[in-house]
Design a protein around this motif. Structure first.
Motif, PDB file in Angstrom:
ATOM      1  N   GLN A   3     -20.485 -27.994 -74.131  1.00 60.22           N
ATOM      2  CA  GLN A   3     -19.257 -28.197 -73.362  1.00 60.22           C
ATOM      3  C   GLN A   3     -19.268 -29.582 -72.758  1.00 60.22           C
ATOM      4  O   GLN A   3     -20.169 -29.928 -72.001  1.00 60.22           O
ATOM      5  CB  GLN A   3     -19.160 -27.139 -72.251  1.00 60.22           C
ATOM      6  N   GLY A   4     -18.281 -30.386 -73.089  1.00 54.56           N
ATOM      7  CA  GLY A   4     -18.200 -31.737 -72.556  1.00 54.56           C
ATOM      8  C   GLY A   4     -17.344 -31.777 -71.310  1.00 54.56           C
ATOM      9  O   GLY A   4     -17.122 -30.783 -70.636  1.00 54.56           O
ATOM     10  N   SER A   5     -16.814 -32.930 -71.029  1.00 50.32           N
ATOM     11  CA  SER A   5     -15.993 -33.095 -69.842  1.00 50.32           C
ATOM     12  C   SER A   5     -14.684 -32.347 -69.988  1.00 50.32           C
ATOM     13  O   SER A   5     -14.205 -32.079 -71.085  1.00 50.32           O
ATOM     14  CB  SER A   5     -15.710 -34.580 -69.621  1.00 50.32           C
ATOM     15  N   SER A   6     -14.097 -31.978 -68.850  1.00 49.58           N
ATOM     16  CA  SER A   6     -12.865 -31.192 -68.871  1.00 49.58           C
ATOM     17  C   SER A   6     -11.717 -32.003 -69.436  1.00 49.58           C
ATOM     18  O   SER A   6     -11.518 -33.144 -69.087  1.00 49.58           O
ATOM     19  CB  SER A   6     -12.512 -30.734 -67.453  1.00 49.58           C
ATOM     20  N   HIS A   7     -10.958 -31.380 -70.327  1.00 43.70           N
ATOM     21  CA  HIS A   7      -9.784 -32.031 -70.905  1.00 43.70           C
ATOM     22  C   HIS A   7      -8.495 -31.338 -70.461  1.00 43.70           C
ATOM     23  O   HIS A   7      -7.419 -31.692 -70.891  1.00 43.70           O
ATOM     24  CB  HIS A   7      -9.862 -31.997 -72.430  1.00 43.70           C
ATOM     25  N   THR A   8      -8.609 -30.287 -69.623  1.00 45.37           N
ATOM     26  CA  THR A   8      -7.430 -29.520 -69.252  1.00 45.37           C
ATOM     27  C   THR A   8      -7.455 -29.238 -67.762  1.00 45.37           C
ATOM     28  O   THR A   8      -8.455 -28.834 -67.222  1.00 45.37           O
ATOM     29  CB  THR A   8      -7.401 -28.181 -70.018  1.00 45.37           C
ATOM     30  N   LEU A 114     -11.017 -36.298 -80.472  1.00 41.16           N
ATOM     31  CA  LEU A 114     -10.703 -36.346 -81.893  1.00 41.16           C
ATOM     32  C   LEU A 114     -11.276 -35.121 -82.593  1.00 41.16           C
ATOM     33  O   LEU A 114     -12.405 -34.705 -82.311  1.00 41.16           O
ATOM     34  CB  LEU A 114     -11.277 -37.615 -82.533  1.00 41.16           C
ATOM     35  N   VAL A 115     -10.487 -34.562 -83.525  1.00 40.89           N
ATOM     36  CA  VAL A 115     -10.893 -33.360 -84.246  1.00 40.89           C
ATOM     37  C   VAL A 115     -10.645 -33.576 -85.731  1.00 40.89           C
ATOM     38  O   VAL A 115      -9.566 -34.034 -86.136  1.00 40.89           O
ATOM     39  CB  VAL A 115     -10.107 -32.117 -83.762  1.00 40.89           C
ATOM     40  N   ALA A 127     -12.518 -44.429 -90.245  1.00 40.47           N
ATOM     41  CA  ALA A 127     -12.007 -45.157 -89.086  1.00 40.47           C
ATOM     42  C   ALA A 127     -13.125 -45.826 -88.288  1.00 40.47           C
ATOM     43  O   ALA A 127     -12.852 -46.639 -87.406  1.00 40.47           O
ATOM     44  CB  ALA A 127     -11.218 -44.219 -88.177  1.00 40.47           C
ATOM     45  N   GLY A 128     -14.379 -45.456 -88.580  1.00 43.37           N
ATOM     46  CA  GLY A 128     -15.510 -46.085 -87.922  1.00 43.37           C
ATOM     47  C   GLY A 128     -15.916 -45.474 -86.603  1.00 43.37           C
ATOM     48  O   GLY A 128     -16.771 -46.027 -85.905  1.00 43.37           O
ATOM     49  N   VAL A 129     -15.345 -44.309 -86.257  1.00 45.30           N
ATOM     50  CA  VAL A 129     -15.638 -43.729 -84.946  1.00 45.30           C
ATOM     51  C   VAL A 129     -16.821 -42.767 -84.985  1.00 45.30           C
ATOM     52  O   VAL A 129     -17.255 -42.281 -83.934  1.00 45.30           O
ATOM     53  CB  VAL A 129     -14.399 -43.006 -84.375  1.00 45.30           C
ATOM     54  N   LEU A 130     -17.359 -42.489 -86.187  1.00 40.69           N
ATOM     55  CA  LEU A 130     -18.465 -41.541 -86.298  1.00 40.69           C
ATOM     56  C   LEU A 130     -19.827 -42.211 -86.437  1.00 40.69           C
ATOM     57  O   LEU A 130     -20.843 -41.509 -86.482  1.00 40.69           O
ATOM     58  CB  LEU A 130     -18.250 -40.611 -87.511  1.00 40.69           C
ATOM     59  N   ASP A 131     -19.896 -43.513 -86.503  1.00 36.72           N
ATOM     60  CA  ASP A 131     -21.189 -44.175 -86.676  1.00 36.72           C
ATOM     61  C   ASP A 131     -22.139 -43.794 -85.544  1.00 36.72           C
ATOM     62  O   ASP A 131     -21.807 -43.901 -84.356  1.00 36.72           O
ATOM     63  CB  ASP A 131     -21.019 -45.690 -86.703  1.00 36.72           C
ATOM     64  N   GLY A 132     -23.322 -43.307 -85.935  1.00 38.57           N
ATOM     65  CA  GLY A 132     -24.309 -42.893 -84.957  1.00 38.57           C
ATOM     66  C   GLY A 132     -24.043 -41.549 -84.320  1.00 38.57           C
ATOM     67  O   GLY A 132     -24.795 -41.120 -83.435  1.00 38.57           O
ATOM     68  N   ARG A 133     -22.981 -40.863 -84.753  1.00 35.57           N
ATOM     69  CA  ARG A 133     -22.587 -39.596 -84.148  1.00 35.57           C
ATOM     70  C   ARG A 133     -22.905 -38.434 -85.080  1.00 35.57           C
ATOM     71  O   ARG A 133     -23.056 -38.581 -86.293  1.00 35.57           O
ATOM     72  CB  ARG A 133     -21.076 -39.602 -83.859  1.00 35.57           C
ATOM     73  N   ASP A 165     -16.559 -35.792 -77.447  1.00 28.98           N
ATOM     74  CA  ASP A 165     -15.169 -36.190 -77.647  1.00 28.98           C
ATOM     75  C   ASP A 165     -14.783 -36.256 -79.121  1.00 28.98           C
ATOM     76  O   ASP A 165     -13.639 -36.592 -79.445  1.00 28.98           O
ATOM     77  CB  ASP A 165     -14.884 -37.537 -76.977  1.00 28.98           C
ATOM     78  N   ILE A 166     -15.714 -35.935 -80.027  1.00 30.50           N
ATOM     79  CA  ILE A 166     -15.398 -35.850 -81.457  1.00 30.50           C
ATOM     80  C   ILE A 166     -15.957 -34.543 -81.988  1.00 30.50           C
ATOM     81  O   ILE A 166     -17.154 -34.272 -81.871  1.00 30.50           O
ATOM     82  CB  ILE A 166     -15.969 -37.033 -82.253  1.00 30.50           C
ATOM     83  N   LEU A 167     -15.084 -33.727 -82.588  1.00 33.57           N
ATOM     84  CA  LEU A 167     -15.486 -32.419 -83.100  1.00 33.57           C
ATOM     85  C   LEU A 167     -15.073 -32.304 -84.558  1.00 33.57           C
ATOM     86  O   LEU A 167     -13.961 -32.721 -84.929  1.00 33.57           O
ATOM     87  CB  LEU A 167     -14.850 -31.286 -82.288  1.00 33.57           C
TER      88      LEU A 167
END
Length: 330
Positions: A3-8, A114-115, A127-133, A165-167
């Protein structure tokens, strides 16, 4: 379940979920997103999400020309997303539109969640947002994904990956698992259970379960785990052991372990812990404030063990969980 930070926030406008639909997108995953995030929930007395579709073009032919999507917002709608679901499609080798990739990068830069469902992981990686993730994708594309995106930490044999923040979800049905996981993360176990009942879908399959499990046609007698699972779910407040479950199923512990792996893709102990965690979360949401009572009724034993299991499973302490999802929450 991480569970990450609250988004709602219950005091703010509904969290906005935007789906980008591009040429040759898969209709099933679009349907999953619509079912989980887009339907009104009169049984809950409130809307969980503000749901939008958008596309980079006025007319978007879906996979194999099954139908054409029209009359949705332009790509600018992605700029207002709190959660952005990126497009997927069966042709993973074809490059994504530069405008779509740029929209994903901008959303990531401003902190949107992002999902990616199924091959949506390719869009995120391109898009390059998954590098290292950490991420996952359908098992049949694991080798191709690794070859193209070696900087991504691919986990090819799980249902979904929550990396904050990426699932990402592995395949079509796993999109529902990830969708319900997001609802649970945003609104708690009780609301997620209500959504799953309306879907007539399993309320919780942990993301770490295997993508593909052997489900042979059973010989007589039926080897389904359903009877022993139902029996255990009614007795979570009592001492339950793998040996006890095996005795109830009239098999050896080794045989029970093999059947759990084959039918559920997990172990008996992991299943029991997940069921007890879900019950503990629901008890807190329904107003029980005494941790010792929650621990006893959920079968987690002690308040200390409850704290440890909840922090590991939800990323929150029982107090923080009650503040976010309990009946006294704003």
């Amino acid at each position: 379940m991480q569970q990450g930070s609250s988004h709602t926030s219950r005091t703010a406008a509904p969290h906005r979920v935007v789906v980008i639909v591009d040429e040759n997108s898969n209709p099933f995953e679009l349907g999953c997103a619509t079912e989980v995030f887009g339907l009104r929930r009169p049984e809950l007395g409130r809307d969980l999400y503000d749901f939008r579709l958008c596309s980079p073009q006025p007319r978007t032919p879906m996979r194999d020309g099954f139908f054409t999507l029209t009359a949705v917002a332009g790509l600018e709608a992605a700029e207002t997303a709190d959660t952005l679901i990126v497009p997927n499609r069966p042709d993973v080798d074809a490059p994504r539109r530069p405008a779509v990739l740029e929209a994903v990068r901008r959303a990531h830069a401003r902190g949107a969640r992002l999902v990616g469902f199924c091959s949506g992981a390719f869009t995120l990686a391109e898009a390059g947002v998954l590098d290292g993730r950490r991420a996952t994708a359908h098992w049949q594309w694991a080798d191709a994904f690794r070859a193209r995106f070696p900087a991504v930490r691919l986990e090819p044999d799980v249902l979904f990956v929550d990396d904050g923040d990426i699932l990402t979800a592995a395949g079509s049905a796993a999109a529902l698992d990830l969708g319900l996981h997001i609802v649970r993360r945003d609104h708690g176990a009780e609301v997620a259970n209500s959504v799953s009942r309306r879907l007539v879908f399993a309320a919780h399959r942990d993301g770490g379960q295997r993508q593909f499990v052997e489900r042979p046609v059973p010989d007589v007698p039926d080897e389904s785990l359903a009877p022993v699972l139902a029996w255990a779910q009614q007795r979570l407040d009592r001492p339950l052991t793998v040996a006890g479950l095996a005795a109830r199923a009239a098999v050896s512990p080794a045989t029970l372990h093999r059947r759990f792996r084959a039918q559920l893709g997990t172990t008996p102990l992991a299943w029991l812990t997940a069921e007890r965690l879900t019950l503990a979360c629901r008890l807190i949401e329904l107003g029980e404030t005494r941790l010792e009572v929650v621990a006893r009724r959920s079968g987690l034993g002690t308040a200390a063990n409850l704290r440890a299991v909840m922090r590991r499973g939800t990323g929150l302490t029982p107090l923080a969980y009650r503040r976010r999802f309990g009946p006294a929450a704003p």
